[in-house]
Scaffold this motif. Structure first.
Motif, PDB file in Angstrom:
ATOM      1  N   ASN A  23      10.148   4.155   5.433  1.00 49.67           N
ATOM      2  CA  ASN A  23       8.771   3.796   5.776  1.00 49.67           C
ATOM      3  C   ASN A  23       7.855   3.720   4.562  1.00 49.67           C
ATOM      4  O   ASN A  23       6.632   3.814   4.688  1.00 49.67           O
ATOM      5  CB  ASN A  23       8.201   4.804   6.786  1.00 49.67           C
TER       6      ASN A  23
ATOM      7  N   THR B 212      10.949  -5.158   2.746  1.00 46.80           N
ATOM      8  CA  THR B 212      12.016  -4.162   2.904  1.00 46.80           C
ATOM      9  C   THR B 212      13.400  -4.784   2.732  1.00 46.80           C
ATOM     10  O   THR B 212      14.394  -4.066   2.615  1.00 46.80           O
ATOM     11  CB  THR B 212      11.936  -3.478   4.281  1.00 46.80           C
TER      12      THR B 212
ATOM     13  N   THR C 259       2.927   1.104   0.903  1.00 52.12           N
ATOM     14  CA  THR C 259       3.449   0.753  -0.426  1.00 52.12           C
ATOM     15  C   THR C 259       2.614   1.408  -1.516  1.00 52.12           C
ATOM     16  O   THR C 259       1.383   1.395  -1.459  1.00 52.12           O
ATOM     17  CB  THR C 259       3.437  -0.776  -0.614  1.00 52.12           C
TER      18      THR C 259
ATOM     19  N   ILE D 216       4.316  -2.223   5.822  1.00 51.59           N
ATOM     20  CA  ILE D 216       4.962  -1.021   5.295  1.00 51.59           C
ATOM     21  C   ILE D 216       4.065  -0.431   4.215  1.00 51.59           C
ATOM     22  O   ILE D 216       3.498  -1.156   3.381  1.00 51.59           O
ATOM     23  CB  ILE D 216       6.371  -1.313   4.735  1.00 51.59           C
TER      24      ILE D 216
ATOM     25  N   SER E 171       3.757  -2.980  12.965  1.00 48.59           N
ATOM     26  CA  SER E 171       5.186  -3.294  12.980  1.00 48.59           C
ATOM     27  C   SER E 171       5.566  -4.307  11.907  1.00 48.59           C
ATOM     28  O   SER E 171       6.745  -4.464  11.589  1.00 48.59           O
ATOM     29  CB  SER E 171       5.597  -3.829  14.357  1.00 48.59           C
ATOM     30  N   GLN E 172       4.568  -5.014  11.357  1.00 53.97           N
ATOM     31  CA  GLN E 172       4.840  -6.008  10.315  1.00 53.97           C
ATOM     32  C   GLN E 172       4.426  -5.522   8.926  1.00 53.97           C
ATOM     33  O   GLN E 172       4.446  -6.295   7.966  1.00 53.97           O
ATOM     34  CB  GLN E 172       4.105  -7.316  10.629  1.00 53.97           C
TER      35      GLN E 172
ATOM     36  N   GLU F  74       3.702  -6.587   3.318  1.00 57.22           N
ATOM     37  CA  GLU F  74       4.400  -7.129   4.481  1.00 57.22           C
ATOM     38  C   GLU F  74       5.783  -6.494   4.581  1.00 57.22           C
ATOM     39  O   GLU F  74       6.451  -6.245   3.563  1.00 57.22           O
ATOM     40  CB  GLU F  74       4.503  -8.643   4.374  1.00 57.22           C
ATOM     41  N   ARG F  75       6.222  -6.213   5.794  1.00 54.39           N
ATOM     42  CA  ARG F  75       7.504  -5.534   5.993  1.00 54.39           C
ATOM     43  C   ARG F  75       8.681  -6.386   5.523  1.00 54.39           C
ATOM     44  O   ARG F  75       9.784  -5.872   5.291  1.00 54.39           O
ATOM     45  CB  ARG F  75       7.670  -5.139   7.462  1.00 54.39           C
ATOM     46  N   ASN F  76       8.469  -7.671   5.334  1.00 52.28           N
ATOM     47  CA  ASN F  76       9.534  -8.519   4.793  1.00 52.28           C
ATOM     48  C   ASN F  76      10.058  -7.985   3.468  1.00 52.28           C
ATOM     49  O   ASN F  76      11.210  -8.231   3.096  1.00 52.28           O
ATOM     50  CB  ASN F  76       9.024  -9.950   4.591  1.00 52.28           C
TER      51      ASN F  76
END
Length: 574
Positions: free
Chosen positions: A565, A541, A522, A520, A517-518, A537-539
């Motif tokens: 995603n 996004t 890439t 992505i 969940s944290q 890190e999903r940050n």
């Protein structure tokens, strides 16, 4: 009285010598130089030269004393003596940097009365070499509060296309953010060129010729006159009118200047100024059949547009005389011409024809393929316009030929991005680890180590992902720092504080939570057009397409495509 006679014991002199020694030591890693200190002391006090042998031992003693101090002690004492030293050095460094960014003065330039031109031929997508020419002309116009014109030299119907006009316009106006005073198409002035050609014929300075290119070349090498030079003006005018009407097939007749076939400059040996070309023009269609060659159209356009300074690379050196001669025959003004050295771009393909062939074959993905140095390829990789502006000032008006590698561009771009790019974590080959005893916590990470670019958070615990290459570091019985999280030893939690690591630890590594969940997925497109796939890190996004960031311990990258995603970046450089 004795102090005045013996400068070695003069308190003002010894105090000044110690200050100079401290300044020199702080600037040069703790070791003051006798030559530098005594030189500055004599510069400040010329009268000391009379007692040089007396003062030398005292200065040496002071330097020896200063050099025994630690760096911290030197800095502390210097701060007491000269609190402004650090600020003065910073200002001096900034002034030197600013001076390097200044273009040298432009001869015959008057503020408010300088007009330059960017003059691309719309026959290819512009690359970094074109950008340097554009920027040098633009920056000089700006320096002297003048104007810069975007002029499309489009009098070669066989090579030019609207596609290239659009590409150049986009790259100049959008990427480089240059706003020209006006945009001009050379082909729009065909009737003007015809009128000037008529004038040259009537004054006996031009003639029609049916020689083939091979025959012309042979005559030029032999410095042999072409008998057609002696045609009657009425015959020349008649054939010229038929050229304009399109009565001749391509390649069968030309209009040439009558100068001298014995001229020492081969370019001046009766050059062709018009040829027949029936290929439809992208802008003018089939309206014209007799087309001016570059030197003729260019010479006239400089006058029409009021260009005061022509700034271009030295490859045009032999053509200056011809263009000035054309203007003198027609009673037109000559601009001041300044040339800079041509530079080569090492390891890069810049020939438009070859690039197009590779694109059509599928070898290259397009004109923005990361292996190219076209402006759109550089932009896609994350090369800032500021880097190209600075490179243009470095090249400036140098007359020394040079080669520019991508690393030169990267060095400038890196310095610019280092102050503006947010930092994120990316792992190309994730390896799962468990840190025994590590707390579960939410950590706050700064988006930039020194600038206020905000913060982001990660929720971490004993289960993490690290780079496969970093895994061996965790089995060496040494202290390892997880950035802004904790210190570990042999995969066991050791402590939180950085101070506990400082001076004892060996490595600082990045990581990611082992929590989908944290994360992505890439992909990063590399300079050789290969790709690296990993997780970030999903940050990340929160970024917008076009944003340039730094993946810590990996490099600077530009976000090219953002999907729910998946993120796709282009790698700029380390």
């Amino acid at each position: 009285m004795s102090d005045q006679k013996d400068p070695a014991t003069n308190e003002a002199i010894t105090t000044q010598a110690r200050k100079l020694a401290l300044e020199n030591a702080v600037k040069y890693h703790g070791k003051a130089s006798f030559g530098a200190v005594i030189g500055k002391l004599l510069h400040n006090n010329p009268s000391l030269r009379e007692n040089l042998n007396t003062i030398k031992p005292t200065v040496q003693r002071i330097i020896d004393d200063v050099n025994k101090l630690t760096s911290a002690q030197q800095q502390q004492e210097l701060h007491r003596i000269n609190p402004e030293f650090e600020k003065e050095q910073a200002e001096k460094k900034e002034n030197n940097r600013a001076a390097r960014k200044e273009l040298p003065p432009l001869p015959e330039a008057k503020r408010g009365n300088v007009t330059t031109r960017m003059a691309p031929e719309p026959s290819k997508y512009p690359h970094i070499g074109h950008a340097m020419s554009f920027l040098i002309n633009y920056l000089y116009a700006k320096k002297y509060e003048g104007t810069c014109i975007l002029r499309f030299d489009d009098t070669n119907p066989e090579k030019e296309a609207q596609e290239y006009v659009d590409a150049i316009t986009t790259d100049v106006l959008d990427y480089l953010n240059i706003t020209p005073a006006k945009t001009v198409f050379v082909s729009d002035a065909m009737e003007t060129y015809y009128a000037y050609a008529d004038k040259l014929i009537k004054t006996g300075n031009a003639y029609t010729s049916t020689q083939t290119p091979q025959e012309m070349s042979a005559d030029r090498r032999a410095m042999r006159d072409n008998p057609e030079r002696e045609k009657p003006i009425t015959t020349i005018q008649e054939e010229w009118n038929r050229m304009k009407a399109g009565d001749y097939p391509d390649g069968t007749i030309t209009l040439r200047l009558k100068i001298s076939m014995q001229h020492k400059n081969a370019v001046m040996r009766d050059p062709v100024i018009f040829r027949i070309c029936s290929t439809p023009h992208y802008r003018q269609g089939t309206r014209y059949k007799a087309w001016p060659l570059y030197d003729f159209a260019c010479a006239i356009q400089e006058h029409i547009q009021g260009v005061t300074h022509v700034l271009r690379s030295s490859e045009f050196d032999t053509r200056i005389e011809l263009q000035n001669h054309i203007r003198s025959l027609l009673g037109l003004n000559n601009p001041y011409t300044k040339q800079y050295a041509r530079f080569n771009i090492t390891g890069a393909l810049t020939t438009g024809r070859e690039i197009r062939e590779r694109i059509e074959s599928g070898e290259y993905t397009g004109w923005d393929d990361p292996r190219l140095v076209t402006l759109r390829a550089l932009r896609r990789r994350g090369i800032t316009k500021e880097a190209l502006f600075e490179l243009a000032t470095i090249i400036g008006m140098s007359r020394t030929p040079s080669s520019i590698g991508f690393e030169t561009i990267a060095t400038i771009n890196r310095r610019i991005l280092d102050n503006t790019a947010k930092r994120y974590f990316f792992i190309k080959k994730p390896t799962r680890i468990t840190i025994n005893g590590a707390p579960r916590t939410t950590i706050t990470l700064k988006n930039h180590p020194t600038k206020d670019l905000g913060t982001r958070t990660l929720t971490v615990s004993e289960r993490l992902l690290i780079e496969e290459a970093d895994a061996p570091l965790l089995n060496q019985n040494k202290l390892v720092r997880l950035i802004d999280f904790c210190n570990i030893k042999n995969k066991t939690y050791h402590s939180d504080a950085y101070d506990a690591f400082k001076g004892k630890g060996t490595s600082i590594i990045h990581y990611l939570p082992d929590d989908p969940s944290q994360l992505i997925n890439t992909t990063i497109i590399m300079p050789d057009a290969t790709s690296i796939t990993g997780v970030a890190e999903r940050n990340a996004t929160a970024l917008n397409e076009g944003d340039i960031i730094q993946f810590i311990r990996f490099g600077f990258c530009r976000l090219d495509k953002k999907e729910p995603n998946h993120l796709t970046f282009y790698y700029a450089h380390n």
